[in-house]
Structure formats: C-alpha cells, structure tokens
Enzyme design. Structure first.
Site, mmCIF file in Angstrom:
data_model
loop_
_atom_site.group_PDB
_atom_site.id
_atom_site.type_symbol
_atom_site.label_atom_id
_atom_site.label_comp_id
_atom_site.label_asym_id
_atom_site.label_seq_id
_atom_site.Cartn_x
_atom_site.Cartn_y
_atom_site.Cartn_z
ATOM 1 C CB SER A 114 14.943 -8.410 -14.996
ATOM 2 O OG SER A 114 16.290 -8.112 -14.819
ATOM 3 N N GLY A 139 19.883 -4.712 -5.957
ATOM 4 C CA GLY A 139 19.907 -3.374 -6.542
ATOM 5 C C GLY A 139 18.627 -3.073 -7.308
ATOM 6 N NE ARG A 182 24.916 -2.590 -6.942
ATOM 7 C CZ ARG A 182 24.140 -3.449 -7.585
ATOM 8 N NH1 ARG A 182 23.613 -4.479 -6.950
ATOM 9 N NH2 ARG A 182 23.878 -3.268 -8.860
ATOM 10 C CB SER A 188 20.937 2.432 -15.373
ATOM 11 O OG SER A 188 20.216 1.841 -14.306
ATOM 12 C CD GLN A 213 19.376 -2.090 -11.113
ATOM 13 O OE1 GLN A 213 20.086 -1.247 -10.560
ATOM 14 N NE2 GLN A 213 19.503 -3.386 -10.892
ATOM 15 C CG ASP A 273 23.169 -8.409 -15.138
ATOM 16 O OD1 ASP A 273 23.854 -7.441 -14.725
ATOM 17 O OD2 ASP A 273 21.947 -8.506 -14.941
ATOM 18 C CE LYS A 276 25.641 -3.758 -13.563
ATOM 19 N NZ LYS A 276 24.271 -3.253 -13.663
ATOM 20 N NE ARG A 290 28.697 -8.880 -11.233
ATOM 21 C CZ ARG A 290 27.387 -8.961 -11.385
ATOM 22 N NH1 ARG A 290 26.832 -8.509 -12.495
ATOM 23 N NH2 ARG A 290 26.639 -9.500 -10.457
ATOM 24 N NE ARG A 328 24.017 -11.612 -12.848
ATOM 25 C CZ ARG A 328 22.917 -12.368 -12.881
ATOM 26 N NH1 ARG A 328 23.005 -13.654 -13.162
ATOM 27 N NH2 ARG A 328 21.725 -11.842 -12.634
HETATM 28 C C1 S3P Z 1 18.392 -4.911 -14.014
HETATM 29 C C2 S3P Z 1 19.156 -3.998 -14.689
HETATM 30 C C3 S3P Z 1 20.630 -4.046 -14.759
HETATM 31 C C4 S3P Z 1 21.175 -5.393 -14.322
HETATM 32 C C5 S3P Z 1 20.505 -5.906 -13.104
HETATM 33 C C6 S3P Z 1 19.010 -6.059 -13.318
HETATM 34 C C7 S3P Z 1 16.931 -4.766 -14.006
HETATM 35 O O1 S3P Z 1 21.178 -3.038 -13.937
HETATM 36 O O2 S3P Z 1 22.569 -5.301 -14.081
HETATM 37 O O3 S3P Z 1 21.036 -7.179 -12.743
HETATM 38 O O4 S3P Z 1 16.225 -5.723 -13.651
HETATM 39 O O5 S3P Z 1 16.460 -3.675 -14.373
HETATM 40 P P1 S3P Z 1 21.392 -1.537 -14.485
HETATM 41 O O6 S3P Z 1 20.145 -1.175 -15.121
HETATM 42 O O7 S3P Z 1 21.710 -0.688 -13.311
HETATM 43 O O8 S3P Z 1 22.553 -1.651 -15.409
#
Ligand code: S3P
Length: 436
Positions: A26, A98, A126, A170, A172, A318, A345, A349, A390
């Site tokens: 990340s 993602g 996704r 989230s 993200q 994760d 994911k 999962r 994973r």
């Molecule tokens: C991440 C946020 C997570 C995580 C992903 C990395 C990030 O996803 O599952 O592997 O770097 O911001 P979500 O925010 O969609 O849950």
C-alpha cells in the site's frame, strides 16, 4: 501472469530463524503516486518491486514521470508537480491492482486530459462504481462498463469538493477521493464511519500537505503543491501475516520477522491471532518514515477459535485468508462476520478460503458476510487459489499442519505482492516446491 505455477508443500516441519518480508504494498503504491505529483525528486527505500507496484510505476511513466528503481529497494521519482502529468498515449493497464485502479481514478478525474484504465480479468470483475459515483458528484466525467467495472474512460474535468460519507469501509475509496480533492475547487470532506488504513493521510503529511483529521472526518482543500520526500518503507504486515500464522500452527516454530509495519490501522491481525492464543511478541518498536515498525517474534502455540471482533475486520481485511487457516487449526469454532468486502478482492475470498479448507477436511459454513470455521485436523489435498496471491500463500502455510501433501494450483499471482515468497518460506523450513 499467464504462467501456470503450482506450489507443492510437504506436510509437517516448522518455521525457524529470521526473515525480512518485502516492503509494504500500500505504501509503495502511494510513494509512486505522491512522488510523481510532488515538486521535485523523492526517494524511498524498502520499496516493493512487484507486479502491482510496477503497474503503478509504468502508468506514471506513461504520463511523463521519470522513475528509477534499483535491486536494493531504492526508488527515485522525479515529481512533475500537481499539474505536470502529460496525457498517456495508450490505455493505462493496471494489471491485477485494485489499489492502482481506484486511487488513480481520483487523480485522473481532475487532469486536463483524457485517459482510460484497463486491467486483467480479475480486476475487470471488481466494482468501480464505489469510486465513480462520488467522483461524478465532484463533477468527474467517467464511463465504465454497464456493470460498473473496467474499462474506465475518464475525461479530465474541473472538480468541486464534496461532503461525503463512505458507504463501504474502503481505504481505496477514501484515498481516491483525497487524490481527487487535491484537484478540486473548495473543500473535500470525507466521513469514515469505520477506520481503514491511513497511509494516504500519512503520505499527505510527509508531503507537507494540509489535511485535517478529527474523529473520522477528513478535510482537505485542493491546489497546494506537494513537497518531495525521502522515506523508508516498512516491511508489509500483510506478507508477514502468512509467517505469523505458519509459525503459530507448526510445533517448535521460533521465528523473528524484522521491521514490520505495525501501523494501528494495519496490525489487527496480531490482535486477532493473540485473541486466539498466538504467542506473538512485539519487540524493538520504533518509527520508520512516519510509520511505526517493530520486530515480531512468534512461537508455536495452541490456538482456540474465537468470534472475531467486528471492530477489527476492516483493519485486518487482507489477512483473513491466513487467519482462517489459523482458525482451521484451532480448538473450537471461529466466527467471521461483517466481512462482505472479502467477496470483492482479487477473488471472492469467502468462497476461495471455504473451498480450500473443505478440500483439507475442515467444516466451513459461509454467509454473505463471513464464515464459520470448525477447527480440526488438516489433511492433504489439492487447493485452487483462484488466481489470488493471498489464497496461495495462506494455503502454503496450511501444509505445516496438514497430515498429507498440500498442492496449490494457480499461484503465479503471488508475484503481485510477494515475489520470492516460496524461497523465503523454504529458508525458514517450509518444504515447498514451485513448478511451472
Ligand atoms: C488497500 C486497501 C484495501 C486492501 C488493499 C490495499 C490500499 O482495500 O484490501 O489490498 O492500499 O488502500 P479496500 O480499501 O478496498 O478495502
């Protein structure tokens, strides 16, 4: 990614010694993104070189940013400033990532050019509507497939800040909106009902960008230039999680994992495993590049099933493939709920973990937002990873506690987050063979 890799793990053994797992994925993505937008040259050490982070890196190279990385984990980014990116000549192929797709959609929405994001088959399944809907409220012009998935066509626009409550936990989505907010007129306000990883907020601070965070509400105004930075990236706790579980379930294990990021928005895997009875010692806690890190010592332990506290789900999201392997080896049942996000994911999962555990003789009941795992004795068998890194790594650890050989199919995707996983695991004592 089209390679067909199989892991074959011989039963038994334990994990012993010391290991340093690769840099945090990340943070590595964000280092590239914020470094590219900063005014001047940034450097980071401990950078994760993997398929996912290379996808981010090459997207920015396509937009005119000079980036170089060496084999020692250094990355140098010649930032072009907030308005310095140039139009990419081809669609930006973000592969399996993602994080790249969701974060970059926000950043691209506010550019003075058009772009298109594409990805592999898994990324194309996704959901992207979670980012597209609020971005449209900010004035973005974005088209997706009818199903709200990639490809995403983005016509750069002037954006306006919004006041938005995240409907899903989230990081993200939060980060996407913060990146769009850098380009927006006025204030972007984000309410986060459930905590998620805060690396974007920390990177903004590292770049000297004013962001106010009070009780789960984030506020930022667009238009300030980002300062370049020089940081060290901690080892990825999500990669360490496999060894935390492996050493916990394999008798006589004694393992030290060095310089692992233990940011409280990431380290709930340690809390959950400890609630299950794991012997994890946090040693030599320190700060590295604005992030807390520590060495984690793990010894084998008798685990017990638990009801996973709902408050820990979004901050261990994760790590559930690994945690559920631990649950399969525990006394009693483990209940996971409130984890519907696991269905979106790299694979679904909930179903991939359940299918793999059932092959290994474990009773699992799934629900829309989680599962119940009855701890038992693992047997050997052939597990399908569903092309999910994973799942592959979690089931490799299951071999340590299984009575027969565990074969895991479709493991090429491990290269998205932990190239060298099998070699590290082997050095620590896992009998794993990798076949193409
Ligand atoms: C991440 C946020 C997570 C995580 C992903 C990395 C990030 O996803 O599952 O592997 O770097 O911001 P979500 O925010 O969609 O849950």
């Amino acid at each position: 990614m089209s390679r067909n890799i199989t892991f074959t793990v011989q039963p038994g053994g334990c994990l012993k010694g010391r290991v340093r797992v690769p840099g945090d994925k990340s943070i590595s993505h964000r280092v590239i993104m914020f470094g590219a937008l900063a005014n001047g040259e940034s450097h980071a050490s401990g950078f994760l070189q993997s398929e996912d982070t290379r996808a981010t890196m090459s997207a920015f190279q396509q937009m005119g940013v000079r980036i170089s990385a060496d084999d020692l984990g250094n990355v140098y980014i010649h930032g072009v400033g907030l308005r310095g990116l140039s139009a990419p000549q081809q669609p930006l192929d973000l592969g399996n990532s993602g994080t790249s797709a969701r974060l970059m959609s926000g950043l691209l929405a506010g550019q003075a050019f058009s772009s298109e994001i594409i990805g592999d088959a898994s990324l194309t399944r996704r959901p992207m509507d979670r980012v597209v809907l609020p971005l449209r409220q900010m004035g973005a012009n974005i088209e997706t497939s009818a199903a709200g998935t990639l490809p995403m066509k983005i016509q750069g626009q002037a954006l306006t800040g919004i006041d938005y409550t995240l409907p899903v936990a989230s990081a993200q989505l939060k980060s996407c909106l913060l990146l769009a907010g850098l380009y927006a007129d006025g204030e972007t306000v984000i309410h986060e009902p459930t905590a998620t990883r805060d690396h974007t907020e920390r990177m903004l601070s590292a770049c000297g960008y004013p962001v106010q965070i009070i009780d789960g509400t984030l506020r930022l105004r667009g238009g300030t230039e980002l300062q370049p930075f020089d940081i060290q990236i901690p080892a990825d706790i999500s990669s360490a999680a496999f060894f935390l579980v492996g050493a916990s379930i394999a008798p006589e294990s004694d393992l030290l994992i060095e310089a692992v990021g233990i940011n409280p928005t990431r380290s709930a895997v340690v809390d959950i495993l400890r609630l299950m009875g794991a012997q994890i010692d946090i040693r030599n806690k320190r700060l590295l590049g604005g992030e807390p890190v520590a060495d984690l010592h793990i010894g084998a332990a008798r685990l017990r099933g638990i009801d996973i506290p709902p408050a820990l789900v979004s901050i261990a999201i994760d790590e559930f493939p690994a945690i559920m392997v631990a649950a399969a080896c525990a006394d009693g049942r483990t209940l996971l709920s409130g984890a519907e996000e696991l269905r979106y994911k790299e694979s679904d999962r909930i179903e991939s973990v359940a299918a793999g555990l059932r092959v290994l003789g474990i009773t699992v009941e799934t629900s829309p937002d989680g599962m119940i795992v009855e701890g038992g004795k693992l047997q050997g068998g052939e597990v399908i990873s569903q092309g999910d890194h994973r799942i592959s790594m979690a089931f490799a650890m299951a071999g340590l506690a299984a009575s027969g050989q565990v074969v895991i199919k479709d493991c090429a995707n491990v290269g998205t987050s932990y190239p060298g996983f099998a070699e590290s695991a082997q050095q620590l004592g896992l009998e794993i063979e990798v076949r193409e």
